[in-house]
Design an enzyme around this catalytic site. Structure first.
Site, PDB file in Angstrom:
ATOM      1  CG  LEU A  71      12.481 -35.735  13.310  1.00 51.81           C
ATOM      2  CD1 LEU A  71      12.001 -36.826  14.335  1.00 51.81           C
ATOM      3  CD2 LEU A  71      14.204 -36.047  13.298  1.00 51.81           C
ATOM      4  CB  CYS A  72       9.285 -32.193   8.117  1.00 50.38           C
ATOM      5  SG  CYS A  72       7.992 -32.288   7.144  1.00 50.38           S
ATOM      6  CG  HIS A  73      11.634 -36.915   4.493  1.00 54.03           C
ATOM      7  ND1 HIS A  73      10.797 -37.607   5.338  1.00 54.03           N
ATOM      8  CD2 HIS A  73      12.673 -37.666   4.235  1.00 54.03           C
ATOM      9  CE1 HIS A  73      11.476 -38.663   5.871  1.00 54.03           C
ATOM     10  NE2 HIS A  73      12.326 -38.884   4.893  1.00 54.03           N
ATOM     11  CG  MET A 108       4.078 -32.814   8.347  1.00 48.52           C
ATOM     12  SD  MET A 108       2.825 -33.116   9.711  1.00 48.52           S
ATOM     13  CE  MET A 108       3.375 -31.315  10.610  1.00 48.52           C
ATOM     14  CD  GLU A 109       5.652 -30.581   3.401  1.00 44.45           C
ATOM     15  OE1 GLU A 109       6.783 -30.986   3.511  1.00 44.45           O
ATOM     16  OE2 GLU A 109       4.488 -31.713   3.446  1.00 44.45           O
ATOM     17  CG  ASP A 168       1.439  -9.853  12.060  1.00 43.05           C
ATOM     18  OD1 ASP A 168       1.833  -9.575  13.185  1.00 43.05           O
ATOM     19  OD2 ASP A 168       1.886  -9.563  11.043  1.00 43.05           O
TER      20      ASP A 168
END
Length: 162
Positions: A75-77, A113-114, A128
């Site tokens: 739901l992130c733009h 969020m980014e 990793d």
């Protein structure tokens, strides 16, 4: 705020309508850590890893991930990022690397969020690249330190050391 914005009146998940919001400059700063064995950290700092410069690769991975956040979080733009900076700082006294990300945009919704995605992916990339020699690494304390812009204005984590 007393309600979750990603649910409508019926309780169904939806993408928040930001169409009427003003375009403002928005910034988010996040941090996180990856703890590792002292020998692993020395290898990373010394550039002796067979796979190359671990921190440079992690930095690029984090930047790339920030640009794909809307593809990963339903739901992130999607945002046109204007700047992403990732700082990876070894902290030998704690056997860890600190990742701090600053993300910026001019838009109608925040860029937290980014920044959080960039921090997580940079740390996961370190994991990793080093897991063959240290599977016990721990990613921790990924958090928002600061955000600015939009209707809610400036927010600063009280214990943040910027």
């Amino acid at each position: 705020m007393t309600q979750l914005t990603h649910f409508n009146q019926s309780g169904e998940a939806h993408m928040v309508d930001v169409g009427d919001k003003a375009v403002t400059q928005r910034t988010a700063v996040t941090e996180g850590y990856i703890e590792m064995q002292p020998e692993t950290l020395k290898l990373v700092i010394g550039g002796g890893h067979k796979k190359g410069d671990v921190l440079a690769i992690a930095r690029i991975a984090g930047i790339m991930a920030s640009k794909r956040t809307a593809e990963l979080i339903p739901l992130c733009h999607p945002l046109p990022l204007t700047h992403v900076e990732i700082s990876l700082t070894p902290e030998p006294e704690h056997n860890r690397i600190r990742c701090q990300t600053t993300a910026k945009t001019n838009g109608q919704t925040g860029v937290e969020m980014e920044a959080l995605t960039a921090t997580q992916i940079a740390l996961l990339t370190i994991y990793d690249m080093c897991k063959a020699i240290d599977r016990g690494m721990v990613i921790q304390s990924v958090q928002l330190l600061e955000k600015d812009g939009g209707k809610s204005g400036h927010w600063l984590r009280s214990s943040a050391t910027l």
